[in-house]
Design a protein around this motif. Structure first.
Motif, short mmCIF file in Angstrom:
data_model
loop_
_atom_site.label_atom_id
_atom_site.label_comp_id
_atom_site.label_asym_id
_atom_site.label_seq_id
_atom_site.Cartn_x
_atom_site.Cartn_y
_atom_site.Cartn_z
N VAL A 183 0.82 -1.21 0.00
CA VAL A 183 0.00 0.00 0.00
C VAL A 183 0.86 1.27 0.00
CG1 VAL A 183 -1.75 1.31 1.26
CG2 VAL A 183 -1.92 -1.19 1.11
N ALA A 184 1.70 1.44 1.03
CA ALA A 184 2.46 2.68 1.16
C ALA A 184 3.58 2.79 0.13
CB ALA A 184 3.03 2.79 2.57
N GLU A 185 4.23 1.67 -0.16
CA GLU A 185 5.39 1.73 -1.05
C GLU A 185 5.01 1.58 -2.52
OE1 GLU A 185 8.20 -1.11 0.41
OE2 GLU A 185 8.45 -0.08 2.34
N LYS A 186 3.93 0.85 -2.81
CA LYS A 186 3.50 0.67 -4.19
C LYS A 186 2.37 1.60 -4.59
CE LYS A 186 4.90 -4.10 -5.12
NZ LYS A 186 4.42 -5.41 -5.63
N GLY A 187 1.76 2.30 -3.62
CA GLY A 187 0.67 3.21 -3.94
C GLY A 187 -0.61 2.50 -4.30
N MET A 188 -0.83 1.30 -3.75
CA MET A 188 -2.02 0.52 -4.07
C MET A 188 -3.04 0.61 -2.93
SD MET A 188 -0.99 -0.91 -6.96
CE MET A 188 -1.87 -2.43 -7.28
N ALA A 189 -4.32 0.69 -3.30
CA ALA A 189 -5.39 0.53 -2.31
C ALA A 189 -5.64 -0.97 -2.17
CB ALA A 189 -6.65 1.24 -2.76
N ALA A 190 -5.97 -1.41 -0.96
CA ALA A 190 -6.08 -2.84 -0.70
C ALA A 190 -7.40 -3.18 -0.03
CB ALA A 190 -4.93 -3.31 0.18
N LEU A 191 -7.98 -4.30 -0.47
CA LEU A 191 -9.15 -4.87 0.19
C LEU A 191 -8.84 -6.34 0.44
CD1 LEU A 191 -12.10 -4.84 1.14
CD2 LEU A 191 -12.79 -5.30 -1.23
N VAL A 210 -8.41 -9.88 13.59
CA VAL A 210 -8.82 -9.15 12.39
C VAL A 210 -8.86 -10.12 11.20
CG1 VAL A 210 -8.13 -7.39 10.73
CG2 VAL A 210 -8.04 -6.91 13.17
N ARG A 211 -9.97 -10.11 10.48
CA ARG A 211 -10.10 -10.97 9.30
C ARG A 211 -10.28 -10.14 8.03
NH1 ARG A 211 -12.22 -16.04 10.51
NH2 ARG A 211 -12.11 -16.47 8.27
N SER A 212 -11.01 -9.02 8.13
CA SER A 212 -11.25 -8.17 6.97
C SER A 212 -10.46 -6.87 7.10
CB SER A 212 -12.74 -7.88 6.83
OG SER A 212 -13.01 -7.12 5.66
N LEU A 213 -9.76 -6.51 6.03
CA LEU A 213 -8.92 -5.31 6.06
C LEU A 213 -9.21 -4.44 4.84
CD1 LEU A 213 -5.26 -6.45 6.86
CD2 LEU A 213 -6.66 -4.94 8.25
N VAL A 214 -9.10 -3.13 5.03
CA VAL A 214 -9.11 -2.21 3.91
C VAL A 214 -8.05 -1.15 4.20
CG1 VAL A 214 -10.92 -0.74 4.90
CG2 VAL A 214 -10.53 -0.72 2.44
N ALA A 215 -7.26 -0.79 3.19
CA ALA A 215 -6.16 0.15 3.39
C ALA A 215 -5.98 1.01 2.15
CB ALA A 215 -4.86 -0.60 3.71
N ALA A 216 -5.44 2.21 2.36
CA ALA A 216 -5.18 3.13 1.24
C ALA A 216 -3.94 3.95 1.55
CB ALA A 216 -6.38 4.05 1.01
N PRO A 217 -3.18 4.29 0.52
CA PRO A 217 -2.00 5.14 0.74
C PRO A 217 -2.39 6.60 0.94
CG PRO A 217 -2.24 4.72 -1.60
CD PRO A 217 -3.33 3.94 -0.91
N LEU A 218 -1.56 7.34 1.64
CA LEU A 218 -1.71 8.79 1.77
C LEU A 218 -0.84 9.41 0.70
CD1 LEU A 218 -1.41 9.03 5.68
CD2 LEU A 218 -3.50 8.79 4.30
N LEU A 219 -1.43 9.62 -0.47
CA LEU A 219 -0.64 10.01 -1.64
C LEU A 219 -0.33 11.49 -1.65
CD1 LEU A 219 -2.24 7.96 -4.56
CD2 LEU A 219 -0.08 7.54 -3.37
N ASP A 220 0.94 11.79 -1.94
CA ASP A 220 1.46 13.15 -2.04
C ASP A 220 2.13 13.24 -3.41
OD1 ASP A 220 2.38 15.71 -0.50
OD2 ASP A 220 4.22 14.94 -1.41
N PRO A 221 2.24 14.45 -4.01
CA PRO A 221 2.91 14.55 -5.31
C PRO A 221 4.33 13.99 -5.32
CG PRO A 221 1.72 16.58 -4.84
CD PRO A 221 1.61 15.73 -3.61
#
Length: 551
Positions: free
Chosen positions: A219-227, A248-259
């Motif tokens: 997520v953070a290093e590749k810039g991918m949103a994850a489900l 925890v069984r279900s996860l959702v994640a997103a990067p904090l994208l900056d230019p």
């Protein structure tokens, strides 16, 4: 094995399988992957493998290479689902080693119960309620309107003045309001690592934050949103102790994208019996992560601006103190003209000058010094040098004695890399004789009334460089119309737009040209010639001169 899909600027798609372990992408017919696109360089980028892992690097292309919407600066690891943008074309990695890509936009794909998509792709979906020029159905429009409402609400909530900790807590509060997870955490990049900057749990305090090295990588290093629909079914996460301990069984994640890249990521988790996240949750979290990244970036920029303002105020105060150390007036010596001036390059200066009249015998001690380095640190050593030289110059010591004494004391009080070059002279007004020590400084100049000149070269090492210095004295006499001219290297090392230095010879020619003028006008004429030579290039070093002329 690497499979990839090439999409040209015209929209044509072709799928390929990599042959070999290195492929150059470009518009050249000799490239391994040739794409007809005028925005591409002939050799634009390269895909290459190291073992089972693939990497991409830009080959100095005109328009750059983007990976998942972020410009590549150096070689980066790539895998299934990554999208490389080159000009108006793209290369999407479909399969890399044991991993295959996530679902195309708008489709579900079960890959160990996990879906990964470039966050930039999800954010593009929030631009407007149309796809390929066609209006969405009523349900899509409602979801789109709800998302805009939520984003607007979060924008307003985060717009107030607050600290970073308060901002992160408020972000989690709003995310919990809209997505109803059981656990949540925000990880921010700190150098090459990621640290949990804020966390929240419905189970109360003391709960360890969600953490998975694999999730941070994706997520953070590749810039991918994850489900992640079920962490126990995905080998990338079923060994994460923190996730298993929390149930925890279900996860959702997103990067904090900056230019400039991802600032970090936000991750939410829940037990399947309580909450199973869906794709629309991933899309909303990607949008909220973008809002959060903008606010975090703005807060950091504000903090940096305040820090710069504080430093500017400190520099201004340091300059006031330093100016107070410089002589307000110069001694009046019958039969002589005196001038001295200092122009700092960075607010405060590492240069220093001092002229002291000795009442016992009428001599005048003259010091010009240049401390190594620039800015506040150099100005502090300048102040120390002023204090160390004050008494010896007034007491009547000769230049060699003063340099020996001050060099030893300065070496004891400063780091080894800090020292000063100096030109210390004693003028006997009655005879015009100048006894001097050039302590590793630029050569001084005696401008003769007949137009000739004499260089006063080094007679010892810089002050404070070694515990014990080695100095000898030189002598020169001023006759009527002769001038003693000393300066710092800010003049001779000034550069023009062609990166040429002004140099000692140009300085000498300028000083000779203006030598018949009063000493203040002589200094102004030299400075004007230097400004003309520099032609707008900022001066990198302080500029100081001292001139004494016998009438």
């Amino acid at each position: 094995m690497l499979r990839y899909v090439v999409t040209t600027a015209m929209g044509a798609e072709t799928e390929h399988t990599a042959e070999g372990d290195s492929m150059v992408i470009g518009r050249s017919s000799k490239a391994d992957i040739t794409i007809t696109d005028r925005a591409l360089s002939r050799e634009h980028a390269r895909l290459y493998s190291v073992g089972d892992q693939w990497f991409v690097e830009d080959l100095g292309s005109r328009n750059g290479t983007m990976r998942n919407g972020m410009r590549i600066v150096q070689s980066q690891e790539v895998g299934a689902g990554d999208v490389l943008t080159l000009g108006g074309s793209s290369v999407r990695l479909v399969q890399s080693g044991a991993f295959v890509e996530s679902a195309p936009s708008g489709q579900d794909l079960d890959l160990g119960a996990s879906i990964f998509r470039p966050a930039t792709e999800l954010l593009e979906g929030t631009v407007g309620p149309q796809v390929d020029g066609q209006a969405r159905d009523a349900a899509d429009l409602r979801r789109y309107a709800d998302r805009l409402r939520i984003l607007n609400e979060v924008h307003q909530a985060l717009s107030g003045s607050m600290s970073l900790d308060e901002l992160l807590d408020l972000i989690l509060e709003r995310v919990f309001d809209h997505l109803r997870p059981e656990e949540g955490a925000i990880f921010l990049r700190q150098g090459d690592d990621y640290e949990c900057a804020a966390s929240r749990s419905v189970r109360g305090g003391g709960t360890p934050p969600l953490y998975s090295r694999s999730l941070i990588h994706e997520v953070a290093e590749k810039g991918m949103a994850a489900l992640v629909l079920d962490t126990t079914s995905d080998e990338r996460f079923n060994q994460a102790v923190s996730l298993l301990d929390l149930g925890v069984r279900s996860l959702v994640a997103a990067p904090l994208l900056d230019p400039d890249g991802a600032l970090g990521m936000i991750v939410l988790g829940s037990m399947l019996s309580v909450r199973q996240f869906r794709e629309e949750d991933m899309e909303l979290l990607a949008s909220l992560g973008s809002v959060a990244a903008m606010r975090i970036r703005n807060l950091r920029l504000l903090k940096e601006a305040m820090e710069r303002q504080r430093l500017e105020q400190e520099v201004a105060l340091a300059r006031q103190i330093q100016v107070a150390l410089l002589p307000e007036t110069l001694p009046e010596i019958e039969g002589y003209e005196l001038h001295a001036g200092n122009l700092p390059s960075r607010g405060v200066s590492g240069d220093f000058y001092k002229l002291v009249r000795r009442p016992e015998n009428g001599e005048c001690a003259i010091l010009l010094a240049d401390v190594s380095g620039k800015g506040i640190a150099a100005s502090l050593i300048t102040a120390s040098l002023e204090a160390l030289t004050a008494l010896p110059m007034e007491e009547g010591m000769d230049p060699v004695e003063i340099c020996d004494r001050v060099s030893k004391l300065l070496h004891q009080r400063t780091p080894p890399e800090k020292y000063a070059t100096a030109f210390l002279a004693v003028l006997d007004p009655a005879t015009g004789k100048i006894t001097y020590v050039n302590a590793g400084h630029n050569p001084g100049i005696v401008l003769r009334a007949d137009g000739s000149a004499e260089w006063l070269k080094s007679t010892g090492m810089p002050i404070g460089l070694l515990p014990i210095g080695s100095y000898s004295a030189g002598e020169v006499s001023l006759d009527s119309g002769d001038a003693y001219f000393v300066y710092t290297d800010g003049l001779t090392e000034a550069e023009n737009p062609d990166e040429e230095e002004w140099g000692e010879q140009r300085l000498l020619e300028s000083a000779r040209h203006h030598s018949a003028l009063p000493v203040a006008e002589l200094a102004a004429g030299v400075e004007a010639d230097l400004d003309e030579f520099a032609n707008g290039v900022p001066f990198a070093d302080d500029r100081t001169v001292v001139i004494v002329r016998r009438k």
